[in-house]
Design a protein around this motif. Structure first.
Motif, PDB file in Angstrom:
ATOM      1  N   GLY A 134      54.138  59.881  38.214  1.00  0.00           N
ATOM      2  CA  GLY A 134      54.596  60.221  36.876  1.00  0.00           C
ATOM      3  C   GLY A 134      53.853  59.550  35.748  1.00  0.00           C
ATOM      4  N   VAL A 135      52.707  58.883  36.035  1.00  0.00           N
ATOM      5  CA  VAL A 135      51.952  58.169  35.006  1.00  0.00           C
ATOM      6  C   VAL A 135      50.504  58.636  35.026  1.00  0.00           C
ATOM      7  CG1 VAL A 135      51.187  55.916  34.155  1.00  0.00           C
ATOM      8  CG2 VAL A 135      53.456  56.159  35.182  1.00  0.00           C
ATOM      9  N   VAL A 228      69.443  56.120  34.421  1.00  0.00           N
ATOM     10  CA  VAL A 228      69.684  56.187  35.866  1.00  0.00           C
ATOM     11  C   VAL A 228      68.487  56.784  36.597  1.00  0.00           C
ATOM     12  CG1 VAL A 228      71.117  57.215  37.673  1.00  0.00           C
ATOM     13  CG2 VAL A 228      72.179  56.262  35.603  1.00  0.00           C
ATOM     14  N   TRP A 229      67.928  57.877  36.064  1.00  0.00           N
ATOM     15  CA  TRP A 229      66.753  58.493  36.677  1.00  0.00           C
ATOM     16  C   TRP A 229      65.478  57.894  36.087  1.00  0.00           C
ATOM     17  CZ3 TRP A 229      71.295  61.192  36.264  1.00  0.00           C
ATOM     18  CH2 TRP A 229      71.733  61.860  37.415  1.00  0.00           C
ATOM     19  N   ASP A 230      64.414  57.956  36.853  1.00  0.00           N
ATOM     20  CA  ASP A 230      63.141  57.361  36.436  1.00  0.00           C
ATOM     21  C   ASP A 230      62.411  58.302  35.480  1.00  0.00           C
ATOM     22  OD1 ASP A 230      60.971  55.692  36.222  1.00  0.00           O
ATOM     23  OD2 ASP A 230      60.027  56.388  38.083  1.00  0.00           O
ATOM     24  N   THR A 231      62.932  58.405  34.267  1.00  0.00           N
ATOM     25  CA  THR A 231      62.352  59.312  33.275  1.00  0.00           C
ATOM     26  C   THR A 231      61.232  58.675  32.476  1.00  0.00           C
ATOM     27  OG1 THR A 231      63.946  58.643  31.577  1.00  0.00           O
ATOM     28  CG2 THR A 231      64.578  60.462  33.030  1.00  0.00           C
ATOM     29  N   LYS A 232      61.172  57.334  32.467  1.00  0.00           N
ATOM     30  CA  LYS A 232      60.176  56.589  31.696  1.00  0.00           C
ATOM     31  C   LYS A 232      60.319  56.820  30.187  1.00  0.00           C
ATOM     32  CE  LYS A 232      56.789  56.235  35.410  1.00  0.00           C
ATOM     33  NZ  LYS A 232      57.747  56.642  36.450  1.00  0.00           N
ATOM     34  N   GLY A 279      50.570  59.013  28.221  1.00  0.00           N
ATOM     35  CA  GLY A 279      50.461  58.941  29.666  1.00  0.00           C
ATOM     36  C   GLY A 279      51.760  59.092  30.419  1.00  0.00           C
ATOM     37  N   ARG A 280      52.807  59.619  29.779  1.00  0.00           N
ATOM     38  CA  ARG A 280      54.102  59.793  30.446  1.00  0.00           C
ATOM     39  C   ARG A 280      54.566  61.243  30.291  1.00  0.00           C
ATOM     40  NH1 ARG A 280      57.603  54.438  28.605  1.00  0.00           N
ATOM     41  NH2 ARG A 280      55.895  52.908  28.723  1.00  0.00           N
ATOM     42  N   PRO A 281      54.092  62.144  31.130  1.00  0.00           N
ATOM     43  CA  PRO A 281      54.418  63.566  30.957  1.00  0.00           C
ATOM     44  C   PRO A 281      55.899  63.880  31.109  1.00  0.00           C
ATOM     45  CG  PRO A 281      53.235  63.182  33.025  1.00  0.00           C
ATOM     46  CD  PRO A 281      53.151  61.917  32.239  1.00  0.00           C
ATOM     47  N   VAL A 282      56.601  63.211  32.034  1.00  0.00           N
ATOM     48  CA  VAL A 282      58.031  63.479  32.199  1.00  0.00           C
ATOM     49  C   VAL A 282      58.806  63.035  30.968  1.00  0.00           C
ATOM     50  CG1 VAL A 282      60.075  62.973  33.585  1.00  0.00           C
ATOM     51  CG2 VAL A 282      57.867  63.332  34.708  1.00  0.00           C
ATOM     52  N   ALA A 283      58.463  61.841  30.458  1.00  0.00           N
ATOM     53  CA  ALA A 283      59.117  61.346  29.244  1.00  0.00           C
ATOM     54  C   ALA A 283      58.857  62.289  28.073  1.00  0.00           C
ATOM     55  CB  ALA A 283      58.622  59.947  28.920  1.00  0.00           C
ATOM     56  N   MET A 284      57.643  62.855  28.003  1.00  0.00           N
ATOM     57  CA  MET A 284      57.318  63.784  26.930  1.00  0.00           C
ATOM     58  C   MET A 284      58.204  65.023  26.987  1.00  0.00           C
ATOM     59  SD  MET A 284      55.845  66.737  25.764  1.00  0.00           S
ATOM     60  CE  MET A 284      55.109  67.381  27.273  1.00  0.00           C
ATOM     61  N   MET A 285      58.383  65.577  28.192  1.00  0.00           N
ATOM     62  CA  MET A 285      59.185  66.786  28.324  1.00  0.00           C
ATOM     63  C   MET A 285      60.649  66.535  27.953  1.00  0.00           C
ATOM     64  SD  MET A 285      57.638  68.736  31.684  1.00  0.00           S
ATOM     65  CE  MET A 285      57.598  67.308  32.770  1.00  0.00           C
ATOM     66  N   ILE A 286      61.173  65.363  28.331  1.00  0.00           N
ATOM     67  CA  ILE A 286      62.567  65.047  28.000  1.00  0.00           C
ATOM     68  C   ILE A 286      62.723  64.811  26.506  1.00  0.00           C
ATOM     69  CG2 ILE A 286      64.423  63.390  28.387  1.00  0.00           C
ATOM     70  CD1 ILE A 286      63.351  62.994  31.193  1.00  0.00           C
ATOM     71  N   PHE A 287      61.785  64.085  25.904  1.00  0.00           N
ATOM     72  CA  PHE A 287      61.808  63.848  24.457  1.00  0.00           C
ATOM     73  C   PHE A 287      61.753  65.175  23.700  1.00  0.00           C
ATOM     74  CE2 PHE A 287      59.909  63.044  20.353  1.00  0.00           C
ATOM     75  CZ  PHE A 287      60.479  61.845  19.927  1.00  0.00           C
ATOM     76  N   LYS A 288      60.851  66.052  24.132  1.00  0.00           N
ATOM     77  CA  LYS A 288      60.716  67.361  23.497  1.00  0.00           C
ATOM     78  C   LYS A 288      62.001  68.172  23.616  1.00  0.00           C
ATOM     79  CE  LYS A 288      58.182  71.685  24.275  1.00  0.00           C
ATOM     80  NZ  LYS A 288      57.060  72.301  25.034  1.00  0.00           N
ATOM     81  N   THR A 289      62.631  68.118  24.776  1.00  0.00           N
ATOM     82  CA  THR A 289      63.864  68.873  24.985  1.00  0.00           C
ATOM     83  C   THR A 289      64.985  68.364  24.094  1.00  0.00           C
ATOM     84  OG1 THR A 289      63.234  69.314  27.285  1.00  0.00           O
ATOM     85  CG2 THR A 289      65.559  69.598  26.696  1.00  0.00           C
ATOM     86  N   PHE A 290      65.167  67.047  24.036  1.00  0.00           N
ATOM     87  CA  PHE A 290      66.220  66.502  23.176  1.00  0.00           C
ATOM     88  C   PHE A 290      65.941  66.776  21.699  1.00  0.00           C
ATOM     89  CE2 PHE A 290      67.431  63.493  26.723  1.00  0.00           C
ATOM     90  CZ  PHE A 290      68.733  63.961  26.826  1.00  0.00           C
ATOM     91  N   GLY A 291      64.673  66.712  21.294  1.00  0.00           N
ATOM     92  CA  GLY A 291      64.358  66.918  19.880  1.00  0.00           C
ATOM     93  C   GLY A 291      64.415  68.368  19.453  1.00  0.00           C
ATOM     94  N   TYR A 292      63.829  69.250  20.264  1.00  0.00           N
ATOM     95  CA  TYR A 292      63.729  70.663  19.901  1.00  0.00           C
ATOM     96  C   TYR A 292      65.012  71.422  20.211  1.00  0.00           C
ATOM     97  CZ  TYR A 292      61.965  75.493  20.027  1.00  0.00           C
ATOM     98  OH  TYR A 292      61.783  76.845  19.833  1.00  0.00           O
ATOM     99  N   ILE A 293      65.495  71.305  21.447  1.00  0.00           N
ATOM    100  CA  ILE A 293      66.641  72.103  21.868  1.00  0.00           C
ATOM    101  C   ILE A 293      67.920  71.670  21.154  1.00  0.00           C
ATOM    102  CG2 ILE A 293      67.984  72.887  23.846  1.00  0.00           C
ATOM    103  CD1 ILE A 293      65.103  73.898  23.691  1.00  0.00           C
ATOM    104  N   SER A 365      54.413  73.495  31.009  1.00  0.00           N
ATOM    105  CA  SER A 365      53.610  72.677  31.912  1.00  0.00           C
ATOM    106  C   SER A 365      52.295  72.261  31.271  1.00  0.00           C
ATOM    107  CB  SER A 365      53.346  73.453  33.205  1.00  0.00           C
ATOM    108  OG  SER A 365      52.468  72.745  34.052  1.00  0.00           O
ATOM    109  N   THR A 366      51.636  73.212  30.612  1.00  0.00           N
ATOM    110  CA  THR A 366      50.384  72.888  29.935  1.00  0.00           C
ATOM    111  C   THR A 366      50.605  71.868  28.837  1.00  0.00           C
ATOM    112  OG1 THR A 366      49.531  75.106  30.406  1.00  0.00           O
ATOM    113  CG2 THR A 366      48.437  73.850  28.672  1.00  0.00           C
ATOM    114  N   ALA A 367      51.693  72.030  28.102  1.00  0.00           N
ATOM    115  CA  ALA A 367      52.017  71.074  27.037  1.00  0.00           C
ATOM    116  C   ALA A 367      52.255  69.679  27.591  1.00  0.00           C
ATOM    117  CB  ALA A 367      53.235  71.551  26.251  1.00  0.00           C
ATOM    118  N   SER A 368      52.904  69.595  28.754  1.00  0.00           N
ATOM    119  CA  SER A 368      53.161  68.278  29.341  1.00  0.00           C
ATOM    120  C   SER A 368      51.861  67.578  29.699  1.00  0.00           C
ATOM    121  CB  SER A 368      54.049  68.423  30.578  1.00  0.00           C
ATOM    122  OG  SER A 368      53.351  69.031  31.649  1.00  0.00           O
ATOM    123  N   LEU A 369      50.851  68.353  30.119  1.00  0.00           N
ATOM    124  CA  LEU A 369      49.552  67.766  30.431  1.00  0.00           C
ATOM    125  C   LEU A 369      48.824  67.307  29.171  1.00  0.00           C
ATOM    126  CD1 LEU A 369      47.861  69.878  33.268  1.00  0.00           C
ATOM    127  CD2 LEU A 369      48.341  67.432  33.249  1.00  0.00           C
TER     128      LEU A 369
END
Length: 530
Positions: A134-135, A228-232, A279-293, A365-369
């Protein structure tokens, strides 16, 4: 009687269309008329007129699911549709081909329009070669390849950058006084000024603590999830994502209320977290989801409450139905998603046999990269390949100003209809959408929202929105009928193989064939990266 007959016949025609498309002419939805009558291997023609990885230059399609891919054209104001089409014409049908055939961004080695990411050999980017546990790993990235995206994808990001600053400037210029006035009015009892509010006094209002309670519970669940989950994702980043949604809620809500177009926060959230947590794609996706959605769901919730207000539905009933429905949907959506991944082979792959290619997921997926893995510093900083797209931040901030003062100087002129946030954000679904989705959407909008509304207003006022809903229902019911009559029996082997169903296969448009291909053992693009 006419209303019911019109709706029923429209729904029935939608079902028939879906059946005909599935059996007789499956190529209609994925290839244009020009591609069906020209040599299949002409790459340039495929890139300009193709509907899969081309620009979709054309206007004619009878597939309502393609016309309404970005929303029904029967419910969006005509002037807003013109703003969106102008952007399609200038940016994607004029500028994009110029950039592509000039090989800007090394785009000739990639499909004209694609949601995917590519390495320097023209193959799909392999994220597993640069991300471990995840890094993002800089050494592995340096040994592999920079990331490349199609020219339309790069322009889509540029327009998203411009939409963010344009939204702030446009809202301040046009609505700053309205916002102040409404804020002061909200502190007073305005029920005596609004007939709807006076009628709704018959029902008990929703207590404020209901909203506070559900907000606190949701916030705490978010805290538990990221810990709880390793979201970084650190706690401060979680709070920041919610703050971004709150800040943009009012300006984006005002633009959406007037234009039926919503400015997305996906890019600004990606940009912020990409620099803050590289360098944290999972953290990016979660941040984006909380901010946008969070912002998108808040506006959807307010929209539903407003509809219930006008329909005189008790406020507490509206609140409970929305809350309970959202809670049930959480489990249903996750369950269906899990079932799909377990039971549909090659789900979301580009060559999935039933076309479950998940275009929206591929964008994610492309955005996470780009933003979470490689990071915006490597892709967009000064000296990087896509650095020029950042100038749209300035363009977006400047463009609303002259049109605002021209509209004030000539109040009866057409300048007041130019809305830069709508023009920039309305085209945001391209890719994965194609030009035909927007051009046919605009053509149908012209017929109903301009011509019929102007010359047959009585019919338009009675049946326009009913007709739109009937078309949507026809596609939905038709999809269900097609599944249970043609796909489910015999595992989807019921089909009619003829030219109309095969014309769209193995064309450069369908295959995403680029104009140039590097020689075996060689690569294209920049020579040094880190």
């Amino acid at each position: 009687m006419l209303k019911n007959g019109t709706s029923t016949s429209t729904v029935a025609s939608g079902v028939n269309k879906m059946l005909i498309r599935q059996i007789v002419d499956g190529g209609v939805g994925t290839s244009g008329t020009i591609l069906q009558t020209t040599p299949k291997r002409n790459i340039i023609i495929n890139q300009l007129f193709g509907y899969s990885t081309g620009l979709g230059m054309g206007f004619i399609t009878f597939d309502w699911s393609m016309i309404s891919y970005i929303g029904s054209p029967l419910v969006t104001p005509w002037w807003a549709e013109v703003n969106v089409f102008a952007t399609l014409l200038v940016v994607f049908w004029i500028i994009a081909p110029i950039l592509y055939y000039s090989n800007v961004f090394y785009s000739q080695y990639l499909p004209m329009s694609s949601t995917g990411s590519y390495d320097n050999t023209g193959q799909e980017y392999n994220s597993r070669r640069i991300v471990q546990d995840g890094v993002f790993q800089p050494d592995l990235y340096k040994a592999y390849s920079p990331l490349y995206i199609s020219v339309t994808f790069a322009l889509s990001y540029a327009l998203s950058f411009g939409a963010l600053t344009a939204t702030a400037v446009h809202t301040w210029l046009w609505y700053r006084h309205d916002i102040k006035r409404q804020f002061r009015a909200s502190l007073k009892d305005a029920s005596q000024e609004d007939i709807h509010a006076r009628l709704m006094l018959a029902y008990p209002e929703v207590p404020q603590w209901w909203y506070v309670a559900i907000g606190v519970v949701a916030f705490l669940l978010g805290c538990v999830t990221i810990q709880v989950w390793d979201t970084k994702l650190p706690f401060w980043a979680y709070v920041l994502s919610i703050a971004i949604a709150i800040i943009y809620l009012v300006p984006i809500g005002m633009i959406q209320a007037i234009t039926n177009m919503q400015v997305g926060l996906n890019v600004i959230t990606e940009l912020i977290v990409g620099y803050a947590l590289p360098g944290r794609p999972v953290a990016m996706m979660i941040f984006k989801t909380f901010g946008y959605i969070t912002m998108a769901q808040a506006l959807s919730f307010v929209s539903d409450l407003k509809l219930g207000h006008y329909m005189k539905i008790p406020p507490r009933m509206m609140f409970l139905t929305q809350t309970v429905a959202a809670l049930i949907a959480c489990f249903v959506v996750v369950g269906v998603q899990g079932w799909m991944f377990e039971n549909i082979p090659d789900l979301c792959s580009s060559d999935q046999k039933d076309r479950f290619t998940c275009p929206g997921v591929r964008v994610f997926s492309t955005a996470s990269l780009i933003w979470g893995g490689i990071g915006p510093a490597r892709a967009f900083n000064h000296g990087s390949l896509y650095y020029p797209t950042l100038f749209f931040f300035i363009i977006g901030a400047v463009l609303p100003i002259p049109f605002y003062y021209l509209a004030k100087r000539f109040p009866r002129g057409w300048y007041k209809y130019i809305n830069i946030p709508v023009a920039f954000t309305g085209i945001g679904n391209l890719p994965p959408a194609s030009g035909i989705n927007y051009s046919s959407w605009t053509l149908v909008g012209f017929i109903f929202q301009y011509w019929i509304r102007r010359h047959h207003f009585r019919w338009w006022s009675r049946y326009n929105y009913i007709f739109s809903a009937a078309l949507d229902a026809g596609v939905a019911i038709g999809t269900i009928v097609v599944f249970f009559t043609l796909v489910y029996p015999k595992r989807g082997t019921i089909s009619l193989s003829w030219w109309g169903n095969t014309v769209n296969t193995n064309t450069p448009d369908t295959l995403g064939t680029p104009l140039r291909v590097p020689a075996p053992g060689e690569f294209f693009g920049i020579r040094e990266w880190s």
